[in-house]
Design a protein around this motif. Structure first.
Motif, PDB file in Angstrom:
ATOM      1  N   UNK A  38      81.485  45.560 -65.368  1.00  0.00           N
ATOM      2  CA  UNK A  38      80.925  45.718 -64.262  1.00  0.00           C
ATOM      3  C   UNK A  38      81.208  44.203 -63.664  1.00  0.00           C
ATOM      4  N   UNK A  39      81.723  43.146 -64.769  1.00  0.00           N
ATOM      5  CA  UNK A  39      81.840  41.929 -63.923  1.00  0.00           C
ATOM      6  C   UNK A  39      83.257  41.318 -64.055  1.00  0.00           C
ATOM      7  N   UNK A  40      83.515  42.633 -64.674  1.00  0.00           N
ATOM      8  CA  UNK A  40      85.217  42.328 -63.737  1.00  0.00           C
ATOM      9  C   UNK A  40      86.637  43.758 -63.139  1.00  0.00           C
ATOM     10  N   UNK A  41      85.824  43.686 -62.168  1.00  0.00           N
ATOM     11  CA  UNK A  41      85.994  45.053 -61.311  1.00  0.00           C
ATOM     12  C   UNK A  41      87.798  44.554 -60.564  1.00  0.00           C
ATOM     13  N   UNK A  42      87.884  46.275 -60.656  1.00  0.00           N
ATOM     14  CA  UNK A  42      89.948  46.195 -61.033  1.00  0.00           C
ATOM     15  C   UNK A  42      90.128  46.157 -59.094  1.00  0.00           C
ATOM     16  N   UNK A  43      90.940  45.787 -58.905  1.00  0.00           N
ATOM     17  CA  UNK A  43      91.931  45.267 -56.896  1.00  0.00           C
ATOM     18  C   UNK A  43      91.020  46.690 -56.997  1.00  0.00           C
ATOM     19  N   UNK A  44      91.516  47.499 -57.371  1.00  0.00           N
ATOM     20  CA  UNK A  44      91.791  49.341 -56.536  1.00  0.00           C
ATOM     21  C   UNK A  44      89.701  49.046 -56.677  1.00  0.00           C
ATOM     22  N   UNK A  45      88.825  48.960 -57.440  1.00  0.00           N
ATOM     23  CA  UNK A  45      87.921  48.760 -56.767  1.00  0.00           C
ATOM     24  C   UNK A  45      87.379  48.100 -55.746  1.00  0.00           C
ATOM     25  N   UNK A  46      87.910  46.865 -56.256  1.00  0.00           N
ATOM     26  CA  UNK A  46      87.326  45.723 -55.076  1.00  0.00           C
ATOM     27  C   UNK A  46      87.925  46.530 -53.906  1.00  0.00           C
ATOM     28  N   UNK A  47      88.508  47.148 -53.347  1.00  0.00           N
ATOM     29  CA  UNK A  47      88.804  47.649 -52.325  1.00  0.00           C
ATOM     30  C   UNK A  47      88.510  49.301 -51.220  1.00  0.00           C
ATOM     31  N   UNK A  48      87.762  49.530 -52.835  1.00  0.00           N
ATOM     32  CA  UNK A  48      87.062  50.745 -52.216  1.00  0.00           C
ATOM     33  C   UNK A  48      85.395  50.541 -52.476  1.00  0.00           C
ATOM     34  N   UNK A  49      84.861  49.765 -53.396  1.00  0.00           N
ATOM     35  CA  UNK A  49      83.447  50.272 -53.076  1.00  0.00           C
ATOM     36  C   UNK A  49      82.602  49.533 -52.019  1.00  0.00           C
ATOM     37  N   UNK A  50      83.678  48.709 -50.850  1.00  0.00           N
ATOM     38  CA  UNK A  50      82.963  47.549 -49.804  1.00  0.00           C
ATOM     39  C   UNK A  50      83.086  49.333 -48.711  1.00  0.00           C
ATOM     40  N   UNK A  51      83.272  49.922 -49.221  1.00  0.00           N
ATOM     41  CA  UNK A  51      83.343  51.610 -47.829  1.00  0.00           C
ATOM     42  C   UNK A  51      82.571  52.557 -48.428  1.00  0.00           C
ATOM     43  N   UNK A  52      82.108  52.269 -49.236  1.00  0.00           N
ATOM     44  CA  UNK A  52      80.239  52.850 -49.726  1.00  0.00           C
ATOM     45  C   UNK A  52      79.593  53.048 -48.734  1.00  0.00           C
ATOM     46  N   UNK A  53      78.435  54.040 -48.160  1.00  0.00           N
ATOM     47  CA  UNK A  53      77.298  53.767 -47.462  1.00  0.00           C
ATOM     48  C   UNK A  53      75.796  54.859 -48.391  1.00  0.00           C
ATOM     49  N   UNK A  54      74.787  53.991 -48.345  1.00  0.00           N
ATOM     50  CA  UNK A  54      74.197  55.140 -48.504  1.00  0.00           C
ATOM     51  C   UNK A  54      73.843  54.761 -50.153  1.00  0.00           C
ATOM     52  N   UNK A  55      74.226  54.193 -50.749  1.00  0.00           N
ATOM     53  CA  UNK A  55      73.855  53.638 -52.126  1.00  0.00           C
ATOM     54  C   UNK A  55      72.906  53.952 -52.796  1.00  0.00           C
TER      55      UNK A  55
END
Length: 220
Positions: free
Chosen positions: A69-86
């Motif tokens: 969790x403390x080393x998110x991948x570049x892909x994770x950093x790109x996708x997770x800001x697009x989450x909603x209603x989490x």
């Protein structure tokens, strides 16, 4: 671990590729993770429900998982800001009954009025014991959030959206048709019934399995 989220339309294709090819394999590769399942809503919101099962609750606050969790991948950093209603709850399983897993799952997430927790738990156990005997029901589960573990701050949390932590999670899995699952849930676990048992902010959804991931053998 129970997670509900939506996704912004422009990020949907990227979300699927990331979740299928990187995120779920990465998670179930953490020592102590047993399986990951992602579902998509047939009814209710948000659109996705993901369930990860672990050997025991300590895995979810252990060093191996927190390091990921403390080393998110570049892909994770790109996708997770697009989450909603989490919503995300790290849970302890209070009751788990049934003959197996189903391709459909009804989920409830909510909180319980202060001072009413013990009575609510005992009522739910009785209801789920009856639920597990109904035709078409594959499993019935009661999970209660570990708020301390759910609240641990990590780098992945910081790059993603704010998350709610539902205190109580109920899952009922259907092993036959949709109607048999819905009939049993409407009969035994209606929103009005839960509210009479001191449930607060009940959110219910019906989800269909999209993807399942087990840990790969070391030689695979």
């Amino acid at each position: 671990m129970a997670i509900w989220n939506g996704i912004r339309p422009e990020a949907r294709a990227d979300f699927y590729e990331w979740h299928n090819r990187e995120h779920m394999p990465e998670r179930v590769a953490v020592p102590g993770f047993c399986r990951g399942r992602r579902y998509r809503a047939l009814e209710g919101r948000p659109e996705y429900f993901t369930l990860y099962e672990t050997r025991d609750p300590a895995v979810l606050s252990g060093a191996d998982y927190l390091a990921r969790l403390n080393a998110p991948t570049p892909w994770t950093r790109r996708v997770t800001p697009s989450f909603t209603d989490t919503s995300r709850s790290l849970c302890r399983v209070a009751l788990s009954l049934g003959t197996g897993e189903g391709g459909l799952v009804m989920t409830w997430r909510y909180d319980v009025a202060a001072g009413r927790e013990d009575g609510h738990r005992e009522t739910l156990k009785k209801i789920l014991q009856e639920m597990a005997t109904r035709g078409g029901i594959a499993g019935a589960h009661l999970c209660i959030a570990d708020r301390k573990a759910s609240g641990i701050e990590t780098e992945e949390k910081r790059v993603g959206p704010q998350r709610l932590v539902p205190g109580w999670v109920v899952l009922v899995e259907g092993g036959a048709d949709r109607a048999s699952l819905e009939d049993a849930c409407n009969d035994l676990l209606s929103d009005s019934f839960l509210e009479k048992q001191a449930a607060i902010g009940v959110e219910r959804g019906l989800y269909a399995l999209q993807n399942l991931r087990n840990p790969r053998p070391a030689s695979a």
